[in-house]
Design an enzyme around this catalytic site. Structure first.
Site, PDB file in Angstrom:
ATOM      1  N   CYS A  64      45.601  10.513   4.104  1.00 31.74           N
ATOM      2  CA  CYS A  64      46.074  11.585   4.989  1.00 31.74           C
ATOM      3  C   CYS A  64      47.426  11.277   5.612  1.00 31.74           C
ATOM      4  O   CYS A  64      48.319  12.128   5.659  1.00 31.74           O
ATOM      5  CB  CYS A  64      45.032  11.881   6.065  1.00 31.74           C
ATOM      6  SG  CYS A  64      44.709  10.544   7.224  1.00 31.74           S
ATOM      7  N   HIS A  85      42.873  10.792  11.662  1.00 34.24           N
ATOM      8  CA  HIS A  85      43.131  11.761  10.602  1.00 34.24           C
ATOM      9  C   HIS A  85      44.285  12.672  11.014  1.00 34.24           C
ATOM     10  O   HIS A  85      44.518  12.906  12.208  1.00 34.24           O
ATOM     11  CB  HIS A  85      41.878  12.592  10.325  1.00 34.24           C
ATOM     12  CG  HIS A  85      41.956  13.396   9.068  1.00 34.24           C
ATOM     13  ND1 HIS A  85      42.012  12.836   7.815  1.00 34.24           N
ATOM     14  CD2 HIS A  85      41.998  14.750   8.867  1.00 34.24           C
ATOM     15  CE1 HIS A  85      42.066  13.791   6.899  1.00 34.24           C
ATOM     16  NE2 HIS A  85      42.067  14.958   7.516  1.00 34.24           N
ATOM     17  N   HIS A 128      45.347  18.807   4.103  1.00 33.36           N
ATOM     18  CA  HIS A 128      45.074  17.417   4.491  1.00 33.36           C
ATOM     19  C   HIS A 128      44.378  16.714   3.334  1.00 33.36           C
ATOM     20  O   HIS A 128      43.900  17.354   2.383  1.00 33.36           O
ATOM     21  CB  HIS A 128      44.212  17.376   5.760  1.00 33.36           C
ATOM     22  CG  HIS A 128      42.838  17.957   5.586  1.00 33.36           C
ATOM     23  ND1 HIS A 128      41.681  17.279   5.916  1.00 33.36           N
ATOM     24  CD2 HIS A 128      42.409  19.162   5.100  1.00 33.36           C
ATOM     25  CE1 HIS A 128      40.634  18.032   5.667  1.00 33.36           C
ATOM     26  NE2 HIS A 128      41.040  19.183   5.172  1.00 33.36           N
TER      27      HIS A 128
END
Length: 255
Positions: A159, A210, A222
Site C-alpha cells: 500500500c 494502511h 489501495h
C-alpha cells in the site's frame, strides 16, 4: 575483471529485492527499480548493506545488482532533475542486451535517447510517455497489481509503495512506510477531501498501517490482496464483495 564496489550505486535491473538481513530467506522490506540510487553502507560479497537515497530506507541486497559510481557522479545525479517512467513497461538496450523497465523507474541522465551512468550506456528503443498524464491516470496503471509486502513494481506492490511510487512520478518524494507518510504533507478535513488526497487507516492498536489514494470523494484505490477500487467514507474502506469495513479511517493528507 573483478567488480569494484564503490561508495554509491545505481540499480541496473528492472526490480530487485532489498531484505532485512543478509540472506535470501530474509524478509523483503522494499525494492529498487531501475535507476534508483543508493549509498553503500557495508561492503561485502554476495551481500551489501545499502541506504536508498530517495527515502533513507536501509537493507541488504546482492552486490551484483548495481552499477557502481563515485561520489561526484552520485551528487550530480542527486542534484539534477530526474524524469520517471509513466509507461507500464519500456524496452531498453544495455550492456547485457535488451531488458524491460517499468513504471516508476528513474530515467537517469536521459539525453538523445540514451542513459549513461558509470561505464554503462542504455538506449531507449521506443517512444517514452511525454509525462503529461494526470496523477489519477498514473494511479490506474497499477490497478489489479498483486499485493506484495515490500513490493514497488507493477508485478507486486504494497500500500505505501503504491502511494510512494505514484507521487514520485509526479514530483513529490515521500517516505517509504504509511506510518511515515502520515506525517508528510497537509492535514485535510474529511469534508474537504478531493481526488488525489491520501487517506490513512489504523489497526486495532491505533497504529497507522494502511494508505490509499482517492479516485473520487467516495472511492479509493489501495493495495489489499491486489490494487483495487473500494468504497470510502468516514468510517473507512468498505468492501462490497465482503460486505464489511476492512480498514478503519484515521486521517487524510494532501501532498
Amino acid at each position: 575483471m573483478q567488480l569494484e564496489i564503490k561508495a554509491y550505486g545505481i540499480c541496473n535491473l528492472s526490480v530487485v529485492p532489498v531484505r532485512s538481513s543478509a540472506s535470501d530467506e530474509a524478509e523483503i522490506v522494499t525494492q529498487l527499480l531501475f535507476g534508483d540510487t543508493v549509498e553503500i553502507i557495508e561492503k561485502g560479497q554476495p551481500w551489501i548493506k545499502i541506504k536508498f537515497a530517495q527515502d533513507n530506507y536501509e537493507g541488504w541486497m546482492d552486490f551484483k545488482q548495481l552499477t557502481y559510481i563515485d561520489q561526484e557522479e552520485f551528487e550530480k545525479i542527486s542534484n539534477s532533475s530526474t524524469q520517471y517512467l509513466q509507461d507500464p513497461l519500456l524496452t531498453i538496450t544495455g550492456p547485457r542486451g535488451k531488458q524491460n523497465i517499468m513504471l516508476g523507474s528513474a530515467l537517469v541522465n536521459l539525453k538523445d535517447g540514451a542513459m549513461i551512468f558509470g561505464n554503462e550506456i542504455y538506449t531507449v528503443n521506443q517512444t517514452i510517455n511525454a509525462g503529461n498524464q494526470s496523477l489519477l491516470q498514473t494511479t490506474m496503471g497499477y490497478l489489479n497489481t498483486p499485493y506484495l509486502w515490500g513490493g514497488k513494481s507493477i508485478f507486486g506492490i504494497d500500500c505505501s509503495g503504491l502511494v510512494q511510487n505514484i507521487f514520485k512520478v509526479h514530483g513529490t518524494l515521500l517516505p517509504r512506510d504509511a506510518s511515515q507518510q502520515v506525517n508528510a504533507g497537509k492535514l485535510v478535513e474529511f469534508a474537504d477531501r478531493k481526488v488525489g488526497d491520501v487517506p490513512f487507516f489504523i489497526n486495532a492498536k491505533g497504529v497507522v498501517h494502511h494508505v490509499g489514494i482517492l479516485t473520487t470523494e467516495d472511492e479509493i484505490i489501495h493495495a489489499a490482496g491486489s490494487v483495487r477500487l473500494d468504497s470510502f467514507d468516514e468510517k473507512g474502506i468498505f468492501r462490497k464483495d465482503l460486505n464489511k469495513y476492512t480498514h478503519h479511517y484515521h486521517s487524510i493528507r494532501r501532498y
